[in-house]
Design a protein around this motif. Structure first.
Motif, mmCIF file in Angstrom:
data_model
loop_
_atom_site.group_PDB
_atom_site.id
_atom_site.type_symbol
_atom_site.label_atom_id
_atom_site.label_comp_id
_atom_site.label_asym_id
_atom_site.label_seq_id
_atom_site.Cartn_x
_atom_site.Cartn_y
_atom_site.Cartn_z
ATOM 1 N N PRO A 136 1.026 -1.554 0.346
ATOM 2 C CA PRO A 136 0.021 0.094 0.071
ATOM 3 C C PRO A 136 0.717 1.207 -0.164
ATOM 4 C CG PRO A 136 0.017 -1.150 1.977
ATOM 5 C CD PRO A 136 0.950 -2.347 1.411
ATOM 6 N N TYR A 137 0.541 2.334 -0.377
ATOM 7 C CA TYR A 137 1.058 3.681 -0.586
ATOM 8 C C TYR A 137 0.318 4.297 1.112
ATOM 9 C CZ TYR A 137 3.323 2.319 -4.410
ATOM 10 O OH TYR A 137 4.000 2.009 -5.836
ATOM 11 N N ARG A 138 0.947 5.073 1.703
ATOM 12 C CA ARG A 138 0.589 6.412 2.479
ATOM 13 C C ARG A 138 1.396 7.293 2.900
ATOM 14 N NH1 ARG A 138 -0.556 5.610 8.845
ATOM 15 N NH2 ARG A 138 0.894 3.527 8.505
ATOM 16 N N GLU A 153 -4.121 12.752 5.430
ATOM 17 C CA GLU A 153 -3.770 11.130 5.071
ATOM 18 C C GLU A 153 -3.687 11.138 3.851
ATOM 19 O OE1 GLU A 153 -3.248 6.767 6.864
ATOM 20 O OE2 GLU A 153 -3.025 8.115 7.905
ATOM 21 N N THR A 155 -3.972 7.448 0.664
ATOM 22 C CA THR A 155 -3.481 6.928 0.718
ATOM 23 C C THR A 155 -3.606 6.759 -1.243
ATOM 24 O OG1 THR A 155 -5.683 5.998 0.368
ATOM 25 C CG2 THR A 155 -4.271 6.120 2.549
ATOM 26 N N ASP A 156 -3.942 7.067 -2.173
ATOM 27 C CA ASP A 156 -3.706 7.251 -3.126
ATOM 28 C C ASP A 156 -3.803 8.783 -4.196
ATOM 29 O OD1 ASP A 156 -6.307 8.702 -2.705
ATOM 30 O OD2 ASP A 156 -7.703 7.525 -3.480
ATOM 31 N N ARG A 218 1.323 8.740 -7.015
ATOM 32 C CA ARG A 218 1.919 7.457 -6.231
ATOM 33 C C ARG A 218 3.499 7.067 -7.208
ATOM 34 N NH1 ARG A 218 -3.246 3.818 -5.703
ATOM 35 N NH2 ARG A 218 -3.338 4.890 -7.454
#
Length: 223
Positions: A136-138, A153, A155-156, A218
């Motif tokens: 995952p990306y964070r 935050e 995540t995408d 990302r």
């Protein structure tokens, strides 16, 4: 056959390790073979899996140079760069040696002229292969330096920081998972900066002259 203190017989040594206590009753040759199965090194990602080709002229013409890993100084191989073909991998290219100056993110595809990677000139002097990431990306972004103030935050991908978070400036950030590209303008335009996992306590830490941030993306080979 191997026997462990859980009073169970096991046909291989790997399953015994889950019990925590191991007694091996075979010979040394068998033990060496079994240990070899356990201690096999993980599959290595070799640089030959990735390739970027630089061309001196537009439309993939003129002298070319293929690269499969980081190169801090491309000057000996070509005098200018007007087109690039990325066969695989995600790369950052830089206008000066040692990954200095303006930087540009490239993923798999063809770039027939330097405007296609938003370049300001035909000067490319170094490149960096961004390690692949499969999880995952964070990332956390902050409105003030030193990881203070309002926190949001991600995540995408974020096409517009202003529309999504009502911010035009980010003064610090913390990349928790994956690598990202920060753009100074919305829609992935303007100056670009590679963000690796870690803390960036002020905009100078990612190499920017100011805190202006328009979009975030990302690092992925395919979208």
């Amino acid at each position: 056959m191997t026997t462990c203190e859980c009073n169970s017989d096991h046909s291989d040594l790997q399953s015994c390790f889950s019990c925590g206590n191991l007694v091996y009753t075979g010979g040394q040759q068998g033990l060496d073979a079994l240990l070899g199965q356990i201690h096999q090194p993980p599959a290595q990602v070799t640089s030959s899996q990735y390739q970027i080709t630089f061309y001196e002229d537009r439309a993939f013409q003129g002298r070319s140079y293929e690269c499969t890993t980081d190169c801090p100084n491309l000057q000996p191989y070509f005098s200018r760069c007007n087109s690039i073909r990325v066969e695989s991998g995600c790369w950052m290219i830089y206008e000066r040696p040692n990954c200095q100056g303006h930087q540009y993110f490239l993923r798999r595809g063809e770039y027939p002229d330097y405007q296609q990677w938003m370049g300001l000139s035909d000067s490319i002097r170094s490149c960096h292969l961004i390690p692949p990431h499969s999880g995952p990306y964070r990332m956390k972004i902050y409105e003030r330096d030193e990881l203070r103030g309002q926190m949001s935050e991600l995540t995408d991908d974020c096409l517009s920081v202003q529309d999504r978070f009502h911010l035009t400036e980010i003064h610090s950030l913390n990349v928790l998972e994956g690598s990202w590209i920060l753009y100074e303008m919305p829609n992935y335009r303007g100056r670009q900066y590679l963000l690796r996992p870690g803390e960036y306590r002020r905009f100078l830490d990612w190499g920017a002259p100011n805190a202006k941030v328009g979009s975030l993306r990302r690092v992925m080979d395919l979208y």
